[in-house]
Design a protein around this motif. Structure first.
Motif, mmCIF file in Angstrom:
data_model
loop_
_atom_site.group_PDB
_atom_site.id
_atom_site.type_symbol
_atom_site.label_atom_id
_atom_site.label_comp_id
_atom_site.label_asym_id
_atom_site.label_seq_id
_atom_site.Cartn_x
_atom_site.Cartn_y
_atom_site.Cartn_z
ATOM 1 N N ARG A 181 0.849 -1.194 0.000
ATOM 2 C CA ARG A 181 0.000 0.000 0.000
ATOM 3 C C ARG A 181 0.886 1.246 0.000
ATOM 4 N N PRO A 182 0.355 2.370 -0.497
ATOM 5 C CA PRO A 182 1.168 3.593 -0.567
ATOM 6 C C PRO A 182 1.470 4.199 0.802
ATOM 7 N N ILE A 183 2.684 4.730 0.912
ATOM 8 C CA ILE A 183 3.149 5.405 2.122
ATOM 9 C C ILE A 183 3.566 6.820 1.747
ATOM 10 N N VAL A 184 3.024 7.782 2.503
ATOM 11 C CA VAL A 184 3.354 9.189 2.322
ATOM 12 C C VAL A 184 4.105 9.652 3.563
ATOM 13 N N LEU A 185 5.286 10.200 3.388
ATOM 14 C CA LEU A 185 6.048 10.778 4.493
ATOM 15 C C LEU A 185 5.916 12.288 4.422
ATOM 16 N N VAL A 186 5.568 12.881 5.553
ATOM 17 C CA VAL A 186 5.383 14.326 5.645
ATOM 18 C C VAL A 186 6.410 14.870 6.627
ATOM 19 N N ARG A 187 7.075 15.961 6.246
ATOM 20 C CA ARG A 187 8.070 16.589 7.115
ATOM 21 C C ARG A 187 7.712 18.052 7.322
ATOM 22 N N HIS A 188 7.782 18.468 8.584
ATOM 23 C CA HIS A 188 7.557 19.883 8.895
ATOM 24 C C HIS A 188 8.880 20.619 8.752
ATOM 25 N N ASP A 189 8.934 21.534 7.808
ATOM 26 C CA ASP A 189 10.110 22.369 7.574
ATOM 27 C C ASP A 189 9.821 23.747 8.154
ATOM 28 N N SER A 190 10.123 23.903 9.431
ATOM 29 C CA SER A 190 9.780 25.137 10.138
ATOM 30 C C SER A 190 10.482 26.346 9.535
ATOM 31 N N ALA A 191 9.742 27.438 9.487
ATOM 32 C CA ALA A 191 10.311 28.710 9.033
ATOM 33 C C ALA A 191 10.636 29.607 10.219
ATOM 34 N N GLN A 192 10.386 29.108 11.428
ATOM 35 C CA GLN A 192 10.603 29.891 12.650
ATOM 36 C C GLN A 192 12.059 29.775 13.099
ATOM 37 N N PRO A 193 12.795 30.892 13.184
ATOM 38 C CA PRO A 193 14.198 30.842 13.625
ATOM 39 C C PRO A 193 14.325 30.158 14.990
ATOM 40 N N GLY A 194 15.316 29.274 15.103
ATOM 41 C CA GLY A 194 15.567 28.579 16.358
ATOM 42 C C GLY A 194 14.708 27.356 16.593
ATOM 43 N N SER A 195 13.801 27.049 15.698
ATOM 44 C CA SER A 195 12.927 25.890 15.851
ATOM 45 C C SER A 195 13.739 24.599 15.814
ATOM 46 N N PRO A 196 13.386 23.610 16.637
ATOM 47 C CA PRO A 196 14.038 22.303 16.557
ATOM 48 C C PRO A 196 13.761 21.580 15.235
ATOM 49 N N LEU A 197 12.829 22.111 14.417
ATOM 50 C CA LEU A 197 12.466 21.483 13.145
ATOM 51 C C LEU A 197 12.955 22.286 11.938
ATOM 52 N N LEU A 198 13.907 23.154 12.162
ATOM 53 C CA LEU A 198 14.436 24.016 11.103
ATOM 54 C C LEU A 198 15.170 23.182 10.045
ATOM 55 N N PRO A 199 14.874 23.398 8.748
ATOM 56 C CA PRO A 199 15.589 22.674 7.698
ATOM 57 C C PRO A 199 17.101 22.862 7.819
ATOM 58 N N GLY A 200 17.818 21.791 7.517
ATOM 59 C CA GLY A 200 19.275 21.837 7.578
ATOM 60 C C GLY A 200 19.837 21.508 8.942
ATOM 61 N N THR A 201 18.973 21.308 9.934
ATOM 62 C CA THR A 201 19.426 20.930 11.275
ATOM 63 C C THR A 201 19.119 19.455 11.511
ATOM 64 N N PRO A 202 19.826 18.814 12.447
ATOM 65 C CA PRO A 202 19.540 17.406 12.740
ATOM 66 C C PRO A 202 18.092 17.159 13.170
ATOM 67 N N GLY A 203 17.462 18.133 13.804
ATOM 68 C CA GLY A 203 16.087 17.977 14.257
ATOM 69 C C GLY A 203 15.081 17.879 13.135
ATOM 70 N N ASN A 204 15.456 18.326 11.952
ATOM 71 C CA ASN A 204 14.558 18.272 10.806
ATOM 72 C C ASN A 204 14.492 16.876 10.203
ATOM 73 N N GLU A 205 15.470 16.040 10.525
ATOM 74 C CA GLU A 205 15.538 14.686 9.961
ATOM 75 C C GLU A 205 14.474 13.783 10.576
ATOM 76 N N PHE A 206 14.063 12.765 9.812
ATOM 77 C CA PHE A 206 13.136 11.769 10.337
ATOM 78 C C PHE A 206 13.820 10.948 11.422
ATOM 79 N N LYS A 207 13.033 10.499 12.391
ATOM 80 C CA LYS A 207 13.552 9.616 13.427
ATOM 81 C C LYS A 207 13.968 8.293 12.788
ATOM 82 N N ASP A 208 14.892 7.605 13.455
ATOM 83 C CA ASP A 208 15.425 6.341 12.935
ATOM 84 C C ASP A 208 14.339 5.304 12.671
#
Length: 189
Positions: A48-75
């Motif tokens: 069956r199809p799987i969709v992965l969604v990632r939050h790419d925060s635009a807020q400075p200092g966010s733990p989900l900021l693109p380019g930071t380790p926090g933006n990566e999917f969990k193992d």
């Protein structure tokens, strides 16, 4: 076990390392990742199809900021995917996966998908918003409440609402409003 469409899409929302940051506070449901992994593995096994969604925060200092380790999917996501690619990857900057890029609703409809299963982080935020929009858009939304988690929150009166209370309220709201069928991972695997 709930009947699942042969092409029901599993939408895995924001299972990112940044949600392990102390910034978020106390979380509920320590079994969420285990259940998310079980759903991904079941979907892969069924083709069956799987969709992965990632939050790419635009807020400075966010733990989900693109380019930071926090933006990566969990193992757990990579492990459960077993090296396979998602059928669709969606990047978003707001709560709903339906307001991401590329167009999730268009992709689902283009692939004849009428039933979606939502799992991930956070129960009462991005997951709930996506479920409500999915229901409004005419999708049959399945919401395995134990394959997600959220965090304690402070209400406008200054009182803490626990993650468990928020989860219970989300389940009741989605069920009562008929936005989604709330169930458990074991109903789908």
């Amino acid at each position: 076990m709930r009947e699942i469409d042969h092409n029901a899409a599993l939408i895995v929302i924001d299972v990112q390392k940044g949600f392990e940051h102390p910034y978020w506070g106390r979380r509920g449901n320590p079994a969420a990742e285990e259940n998310i992994g079980a759903l991904i593995r079941a979907w892969r096994a069924a083709g069956r199809p799987i969709v992965l969604v990632r939050h790419d925060s635009a807020q400075p200092g966010s733990p989900l900021l693109p380019g930071t380790p926090g933006n990566e999917f969990k193992d757990v996501v990579a492990e459960a995917m077993g090296g396979a690619e998602a059928d669709l990857f969606v990047s978003k900057t707001v709560n709903s996966a339906f307001y991401g890029t590329p167009d999730l609703a268009g992709w689902l409809r283009g692939h004849g998908v009428g039933q979606i299963v939502i799992a991930g982080i956070q129960t009462n935020m991005c997951n709930e918003t996506t479920a409500r929009m999915g229901g409004n858009l005419g999708f049959d939304v399945l919401y395995p409440i134990d394959a997600m988690h959220t965090f304690d929150a402070v209400g406008p009166d200054g009182e803490v609402v626990t993650a468990e209370e928020l989860t219970r309220a989300t389940a009741a709201s989605l069920h009562h409003g008929r936005f989604a069928t709330v169930l458990r991972t074991s109903d789908l695997t």
